[in-house]
Structures are given as structure tokens and as C-alpha cells.
Design a protein around this motif. Structure first.
Motif, PDB file in Angstrom:
ATOM      1  N   TYR A   1      40.771 -26.116   6.246  1.00 45.88           N
ATOM      2  CA  TYR A   1      39.323 -26.247   6.418  1.00 45.88           C
ATOM      3  C   TYR A   1      38.995 -26.318   7.910  1.00 45.88           C
ATOM      4  O   TYR A   1      39.794 -26.808   8.702  1.00 45.88           O
TER       5      TYR A   1
ATOM      6  N   TYR B   1      35.693 -27.857  10.156  1.00 44.54           N
ATOM      7  CA  TYR B   1      34.447 -28.598  10.195  1.00 44.54           C
ATOM      8  C   TYR B   1      33.972 -28.633  11.631  1.00 44.54           C
ATOM      9  O   TYR B   1      34.758 -28.498  12.562  1.00 44.54           O
TER      10      TYR B   1
ATOM     11  N   GLN C   1      31.270 -31.060  14.246  1.00 43.59           N
ATOM     12  CA  GLN C   1      30.454 -32.264  14.375  1.00 43.59           C
ATOM     13  C   GLN C   1      29.754 -32.200  15.730  1.00 43.59           C
ATOM     14  O   GLN C   1      30.399 -32.382  16.770  1.00 43.59           O
TER      15      GLN C   1
ATOM     16  N   LYS D   1      26.423 -35.616  11.843  1.00 41.57           N
ATOM     17  CA  LYS D   1      27.427 -35.754  10.793  1.00 41.57           C
ATOM     18  C   LYS D   1      28.428 -34.609  10.827  1.00 41.57           C
ATOM     19  O   LYS D   1      28.202 -33.560  11.430  1.00 41.57           O
ATOM     20  N   VAL D   2      29.550 -34.837  10.169  1.00 43.20           N
ATOM     21  CA  VAL D   2      30.561 -33.803   9.995  1.00 43.20           C
ATOM     22  C   VAL D   2      30.008 -32.744   9.040  1.00 43.20           C
ATOM     23  O   VAL D   2      29.481 -33.076   7.970  1.00 43.20           O
TER      24      VAL D   2
ATOM     25  N   PHE E   1      30.769 -29.092   6.980  1.00 45.08           N
ATOM     26  CA  PHE E   1      31.747 -28.143   6.473  1.00 45.08           C
ATOM     27  C   PHE E   1      31.407 -26.729   6.968  1.00 45.08           C
ATOM     28  O   PHE E   1      30.249 -26.302   6.920  1.00 45.08           O
TER      29      PHE E   1
ATOM     30  N   MET F   1      32.314 -30.833  18.384  1.00 43.78           N
ATOM     31  CA  MET F   1      33.733 -31.042  18.071  1.00 43.78           C
ATOM     32  C   MET F   1      34.056 -30.191  16.853  1.00 43.78           C
ATOM     33  O   MET F   1      33.287 -30.185  15.879  1.00 43.78           O
TER      34      MET F   1
ATOM     35  N   PHE G   1      36.860 -29.697  13.983  1.00 43.30           N
ATOM     36  CA  PHE G   1      38.036 -30.310  13.352  1.00 43.30           C
ATOM     37  C   PHE G   1      38.648 -29.348  12.340  1.00 43.30           C
ATOM     38  O   PHE G   1      37.948 -28.770  11.509  1.00 43.30           O
TER      39      PHE G   1
ATOM     40  N   PHE H   1      42.923 -34.709   8.892  1.00 42.26           N
ATOM     41  CA  PHE H   1      42.222 -34.059   9.980  1.00 42.26           C
ATOM     42  C   PHE H   1      43.078 -33.978  11.230  1.00 42.26           C
ATOM     43  O   PHE H   1      43.855 -34.889  11.534  1.00 42.26           O
ATOM     44  N   GLY H   2      42.897 -32.897  11.981  1.00 44.18           N
ATOM     45  CA  GLY H   2      43.441 -32.827  13.320  1.00 44.18           C
ATOM     46  C   GLY H   2      42.565 -33.609  14.281  1.00 44.18           C
ATOM     47  O   GLY H   2      41.472 -34.056  13.911  1.00 44.18           O
ATOM     48  N   PRO H   3      43.018 -33.746  15.524  1.00 47.41           N
ATOM     49  CA  PRO H   3      42.286 -34.554  16.513  1.00 47.41           C
ATOM     50  C   PRO H   3      41.008 -33.900  17.016  1.00 47.41           C
ATOM     51  O   PRO H   3      40.191 -34.557  17.651  1.00 47.41           O
TER      52      PRO H   3
ATOM     53  N   ARG I   1      36.980 -30.169  21.455  1.00 47.66           N
ATOM     54  CA  ARG I   1      35.599 -30.292  21.933  1.00 47.66           C
ATOM     55  C   ARG I   1      35.226 -28.992  22.614  1.00 47.66           C
ATOM     56  O   ARG I   1      35.829 -28.634  23.629  1.00 47.66           O
TER      57      ARG I   1
END
Lengths: 112, 114
Positions: free
Chosen positions: B33, B35, B37, B42-43, B45, B89, B91, B105-107, B110
Motif C-alpha cells: 500500500y 498512503y 499524509q 489524516k493518513v 489511502f 509524507m 508511507f 508501515f515504513g518510516p 517526506r
């Protein structure tokens, strides 16, 4: 449609208990997740509910009522490091594949 | 414990340029996936990917976006012509896809578009 609501911000004292509520509307409900997110970092998994009832994991518990479209995250014995955003997310499987819908998050401040 | 990794951690680009964000998922994950942000929001999809094809995509994932898994390990998100509003960001996440599985999730990367 799909909608998730949770309070924007909460404040609590170290050592206390706090409950963060989440209400949702989705047509293909397939589970509810709670994540913790510190500023500038990725979400990390806290808990998962797909059946009604309470799931307990140490200081964290999560409750689900599917008929009410309602969940809460309960944090006990609050610590300063618990200051973070808490994200409620619903997994929707209506389309035959999984889609994850996130709420806006609740920013929790833990005060000494 | 295995982790999802993402590179770069921070990407600065000029508006109109193409960017590729890279992710290395956990090896036994099958579903992937992306995502995004936006700061303070909010995060959201973007897209899910399984068996080398897109499973689902949101309305955000328009023709400017594409994903691929070229070599069985890297999972990439390409933005063809970046806009200011793409600053966020990003993700990457993955899971095995079983019934009670959550996403890891990955880190994040940015992305700053100037």
C-alpha cells in the motif's frame, strides 16, 4: 459513504486512564484498528477488533460495537511517552479487496 | 524483527519534476500500500497492490501516479509531474493479507515540492 469521527484533542494526567472514542460508517466493515503516531513518524499498530467486545493488550484495551459503529481505545497508567496521536482506522472489504480508511486522529497530551 | 524501509527519507523537488519513492517491504508480505499524509492532516489511502497489479486506488491516485514492483523486492511510487499540493509524507505499508493481519508501515518519505 465512509466516515470516521474521533475527537481532535484530549488531555490527561500521568498515571490516569483515558478513553478515546471513535465512531464509523462504512458499508463493508472488516475490522477496526488503532494506531499510535508520534509527530513526524509512521503509525504503529496498537490493536485490532473485528468482533464485538473488548481486546486487552497490557496497558491498552480496545472495544468494538459493530451494531453501534463505535469503538474506543482505553489507555491505563498513562505515561509521558503516551503523548501522541491515536488513529482509528477501518478496513473496508466492500470492493472485494481491502481498503483502509483512517480517522483524523486524536492528539493526546499527557501532563505530569 | 523485520522492518519496512523507505528511501529517501526526504526528497525536495521542483514543481513539474518526476519523483520516485522507494520501499522495501517485509519479505513475506503479499499486499502493499501507499498512503500519504499532508502535514497536520489524516493518513489518506492512495493505492493497494497485489500479485503485481493494482487492487484498488483512491480518487487521489490519478494519472500522475503509478506504482510498480520491478524486481520482486522494491515497491515504488512514481509521481510524473509534481505539484505543490503533492508535498506530504508518503508511507509504504504491507501485510500478508490474512484475515486478522494488520499493516506494517515504513518510516515514510517526506516529499517537498517547491
Amino acid at each position: 459513504g465512509q466516515n470516521i469521527d474521533q475527537p481532535t484533542e484530549m488531555t490527561a494526567t500521568e498515571g490516569a486512564i483515558v478513553q478515546i472514542n471513535c465512531t464509523y460508517q462504512t458499508s463493508g466493515f472488516n475490522g477496526l484498528f488503532w494506531y499510535q503516531q508520534h509527530a513526524g513518524e509512521a503509525p504503529t499498530f496498537l490493536s485490532y477488533n473485528v468482533l464485538d467486545g473488548l481486546e486487552e493488550k497490557g496497558r491498552f484495551s480496545s472495544f468494538l460495537s459493530r451494531s453501534k459503529g463505535y469503538s474506543y481505545l482505553l489507555l491505563k497508567e498513562l505515561q509521558m511517552k503516551d503523548s501522541a496521536s491515536y488513529l482509528c482506522a477501518v478496513r473496508d472489504a466492500e470492493a472485494g479487496t481491502y481498503k483502509y480508511i483512517f480517522g483524523t486522529g486524536t492528539r493526546l497530551k499527557v501532563l505530569a | 524483527e523485520p522492518e519496512v524501509t523507505q528511501t529517501p527519507s526526504h526528497q525536495v523537488t521542483q514543481m513539474g519534476q518526476e519523483v520516485i519513492l522507494r520501499c522495501v517491504p517485509i519479505s513475506n508480505h503479499l499486499y502493499f500500500y501507499w498512503y500519504r499524509q499532508i502535514l497536520g492532516q489524516k493518513v489518506e489511502f492512495l493505492v493497494s497492490f497485489y500479485n503485481n497489479e493494482i487492487s484498488e486506488k483512491s480518487e487521489i491516485f490519478d494519472d500522475q501516479f503509478s506504482v510498480e514492483r520491478p524486481d520482486g523486492s522494491n515497491f515504488t511510487l512514481k509521481i510524473r509531474s509534481t505539484k505543490l499540493e503533492d508535498s506530504a509524507m508518503y508511507f509504504c505499508a504491507g501485510n500478508t493479507g490474512t484475515g486478522t493481519d494488520t499493516q506494517y508501515f515504513g518510516p515514510g518519505t517526506r516529499l517537498t515540492v517547491l
